[in-house]
Enzyme design. Structure first.
Site, short mmCIF file in Angstrom:
data_model
loop_
_atom_site.label_atom_id
_atom_site.label_comp_id
_atom_site.label_asym_id
_atom_site.label_seq_id
_atom_site.Cartn_x
_atom_site.Cartn_y
_atom_site.Cartn_z
N LYS A 88 0.85 -1.19 0.00
CA LYS A 88 0.00 0.00 0.00
C LYS A 88 0.89 1.24 0.00
O LYS A 88 2.04 1.19 0.46
CB LYS A 88 -0.89 0.02 1.24
CG LYS A 88 -2.16 0.82 1.07
CD LYS A 88 -3.22 0.08 0.28
CE LYS A 88 -4.55 0.84 0.29
NZ LYS A 88 -5.62 0.08 -0.36
N GLY A 126 -19.97 7.30 4.88
CA GLY A 126 -19.01 7.57 3.83
C GLY A 126 -19.61 7.46 2.45
O GLY A 126 -20.06 6.39 2.04
N GLY A 149 -17.98 8.38 -0.58
CA GLY A 149 -16.96 8.56 -1.60
C GLY A 149 -17.30 7.74 -2.83
O GLY A 149 -18.45 7.36 -3.04
N VAL A 186 -16.72 4.55 -3.71
CA VAL A 186 -17.31 3.23 -3.43
C VAL A 186 -18.63 3.37 -2.68
O VAL A 186 -19.62 2.71 -3.00
CB VAL A 186 -16.33 2.35 -2.64
CG1 VAL A 186 -16.99 1.01 -2.30
CG2 VAL A 186 -15.05 2.11 -3.43
#
Length: 345
Positions: free
Chosen positions: A79, A179, A181, A183
């Site tokens: 990552k 959330g 965003g 996705v």
């Protein structure tokens, strides 16, 4: 560009890069290449200091090892994080410098999109590295992985519903979605189309307004999402949000969302189980994005390969939750054991 190795026991390679000309401050963490070259997205976030960024990079990198193994991909875990505000600090020059940083790993790590990073950003990085995926152009280009991630989470959520409610019926269920965003918004589309009622929160007021308009969603302040009456809690923002404090506040029977590293620690998974809340392990259900990206890395030409892999995520979720119930064990521990057996073999 100045490259500084960082001490991280148990990780194969962790490096901090700083480039004065572009303003890049970034960490690439490779946890494991046991199953293959490391793959995992790049996250841009306004971290307060280097140590906080390092902790996040290490957690996310290890999570990718487990995610790739759970999805039966011949890829290791890695990552990257960029210490910057994606709304104000991003520039083509910064992303190009990041591409040079990725290239310095010589193929040990392939990057892609994550929080704060778009397809266009990765395409800037790809001008200086051949180890970038999630692109719109190229022979094996897979594009934005967000819709694929969302579909995998939705199918896995249906599988998990059977364990929390006795049947995989989402219609009429209330989902507290944290959330909105890339996705999170795609996941909301799936839930709304299937007849779920949405309660949403996000720090972005425009995203909340969009969800209210498109999905007839109700909204609450970001911190209040833990306290709402709902059937399902869907974390789709940052990680480590399930902890001793927030778990006590939940009024749901199932946790299933797209966020990485949802559990603050091992005790959080046990706390969910003690409260009778079914937990669908995050790195299993949210594997759709890396599956999509892997078609570029592995040069997959079978058009139905991604669909089969996404369906397998739901099957794996079902198997893990079934075994967890049979053993009276926390699902996150059963999932970890499943992955560790894959890595051992």
């Amino acid at each position: 560009m100045k490259l500084t190795p960082l001490d991280a026991p148990g990780y194969e390679k962790v490096v901090y890069a700083e480039d004065a000309e572009s303003g890049l401050k970034s960490i690439i963490a490779v946890h494991s290449t046991k199953l293959g070259p490391a793959a995992g997205g790049c996250r841009m976030f306004n971290y307060p200091d280097l140590e906080t960024a390092k902790i996040d990079a290490l957690r996310l990198s290890k999570g990718m090892t487990y995610k790739n193994a759970a999805a039966s991909l011949p890829l290791g875990g890695g990552k990257s994080v960029i210490m910057a505000d994606p709304n104000t600090d991003k520039s083509p020059e910064l992303m190009q410098a990041f591409g040079r940083f990725v290239e310095s790993f010589g193929g040990m790590y392939t990057t892609a999109e994550d929080v704060g990073i778009s397809v266009e950003d990765i395409e800037e990085a790809a001008k200086f590295t051949s180890h970038a995926a999630g692109l719109n152009k190229g022979a094996f280009a897979s594009g934005d992985p967000s819709p694929v991630t969302a579909r995998g989470v939705f199918l896995s959520c249906l599988a998990a519903l059977k364990h929390a409610f006795g049947r995989d019926q989402i219609e009429g269920k209330t989902v507290a979605l944290q959330g909105l965003g890339h996705v999170g918004m795609y996941f909301a589309e799936h839930l709304h189309a299937a007849g779920a009622q949405l309660l949403v929160s996000d720090i972005d007021a425009h995203a909340v307004a969009e969800a209210r308009q498109r999905f007839s969603a109700r909204s609450v302040a970001p911190d209040d999402i833990y306290d709402v009456e709902a059937d399902i809690f869907a974390p789709c923002a940052m990680g480590a949000i399930l902890n001793a404090d927030t778990i006590k506040r939940l009024k749901v029977k199932l946790v299933c969302g797209a966020a990485n590293n949802q559990l603050a620690d091992d005790a959080a998974g046990d706390a969910l189980m003690e409260r009778g809340i079914v937990y669908a392990p995050d790195y299993v259900v949210n594997g759709g994005g890396i599956i999509s990206v892997s078609t570029e890395i592995l040069k997959i030409t079978d058009e139905k390969w991604v669909d089969r892999k996404i369906e397998q995520l739901a099957e794996t979720t079902d198997k893990i939750l079934t075994k967890a119930k049979a053993l009276n064990a926390s699902p996150h521990k059963v999932a970890d054991q499943f992955v560790e057996e894959v890595l051992a073999n």
